[in-house]
Design a protein around this motif. Structure first.
Motif, short mmCIF file in Angstrom:
data_model
loop_
_atom_site.label_atom_id
_atom_site.label_comp_id
_atom_site.label_asym_id
_atom_site.label_seq_id
_atom_site.Cartn_x
_atom_site.Cartn_y
_atom_site.Cartn_z
N UNK A 55 0.85 -1.19 0.00
CA UNK A 55 0.00 0.00 0.00
C UNK A 55 0.88 1.25 0.00
N UNK A 56 0.29 2.34 -0.42
CA UNK A 56 1.00 3.62 -0.46
C UNK A 56 0.20 4.66 0.31
N UNK A 57 0.88 5.40 1.19
CA UNK A 57 0.21 6.43 1.98
C UNK A 57 0.53 7.81 1.42
N UNK A 58 -0.52 8.56 1.10
CA UNK A 58 -0.33 9.92 0.59
C UNK A 58 0.22 10.81 1.69
N UNK A 59 0.85 11.89 1.28
CA UNK A 59 1.40 12.85 2.24
C UNK A 59 0.31 13.39 3.17
N UNK A 60 -0.85 13.70 2.60
CA UNK A 60 -1.95 14.26 3.39
C UNK A 60 -2.45 13.25 4.43
N UNK A 61 -2.49 11.97 4.06
CA UNK A 61 -2.91 10.91 4.98
C UNK A 61 -1.91 10.80 6.13
N UNK A 62 -0.64 10.85 5.77
CA UNK A 62 0.43 10.70 6.76
C UNK A 62 0.35 11.78 7.84
N UNK A 63 0.08 12.99 7.42
CA UNK A 63 0.07 14.11 8.37
C UNK A 63 -1.13 14.06 9.31
N UNK A 64 -2.21 13.37 8.90
CA UNK A 64 -3.41 13.31 9.73
C UNK A 64 -3.45 12.09 10.65
#
Length: 198
Positions: free
Chosen positions: A73-82
């Motif tokens: 899976x890949x985590x978007x930057x926006x997902x990571x920050x939240x």
């Protein structure tokens, strides 16, 4: 690592095109379809054989990794920050054998967060092929202890430069999907990648 991103849009002959790429050496495909619903992505994934799915990484509807035999899976930057419990979230997938990757747009941020992931993308390294006005930042990552993949503006003639700058591999998008002859574009990139990295 050589990674191809899917086109964001649904293309008429995309499945046949991707199968051709897999048969001709594509090791890893990042499935990035931001407009697809979960049901649409399920149908899309259902069109591929297990050996092809095992070379795919999902960017959306990540729980489908539990349904289809994908690689990761890949985590978007926006997902990571939240995500408050990011290390635990990443680890729960890695413990099940999935790779977990993420994207960065500033080299500085890599130092604090990249160690969580199996590999990370840094972009834009070169001036983008698919996004107008997206200028390359020529990040040098040679002194970083992480597996960093160059993204943004990667064409066959940029691959040796990416290696010189310390990247563990390259990811391509526009250089393939915007080419008139996609098979030829992929073959040139694949051959150059093999020459430089293997």
């Amino acid at each position: 690592m050589l990674i191809l991103f899917t086109s964001e849009e649904n293309m008429a002959a995309e499945r046949e095109q991707l199968i051709h790429f897999f048969k001709n050496g594509l090791p890893l495909l990042h499935v990035r379809k931001p407009k697809m619903t979960e049901e649409e992505l399920k149908l899309w994934l259902s069109d591929f054989e297990e050996k092809q799915l095992q070379k795919m990484v999902l960017h959306q509807h990540l729980h489908l990794a539990e349904v289809f035999p994908v690689k990761g899976i890949h985590l978007k930057e926006s997902f990571r920050s939240k995500k408050e419990y990011l290390p635990e979230y990443v680890e729960q997938f890695q413990m099940k054998g999935f790779t977990v990757s993420s994207s960065f747009h500033e080299a500085e941020n890599l130092k604090s967060e990249a160690s969580l992931f199996d590999y990370v993308f840094l972009s834009p390294v070169f001036t983008s092929v698919s996004k107008k006005g997206y200028s390359g930042k020529a990040f040098n990552v040679g002194n970083l202890p992480f597996k960093v993949i160059a993204l943004g503006g990667v064409e066959a003639d940029k691959i040796s430069k990416a290696k010189e700058m310390g990247y563990a591999g390259v990811a391509v998008l526009g250089a393939v999907w915007l080419a008139e002859n996609k098979n030829q574009a992929f073959t040139e990139i694949y051959n150059e990648y093999k020459n430089v990295y293997q």
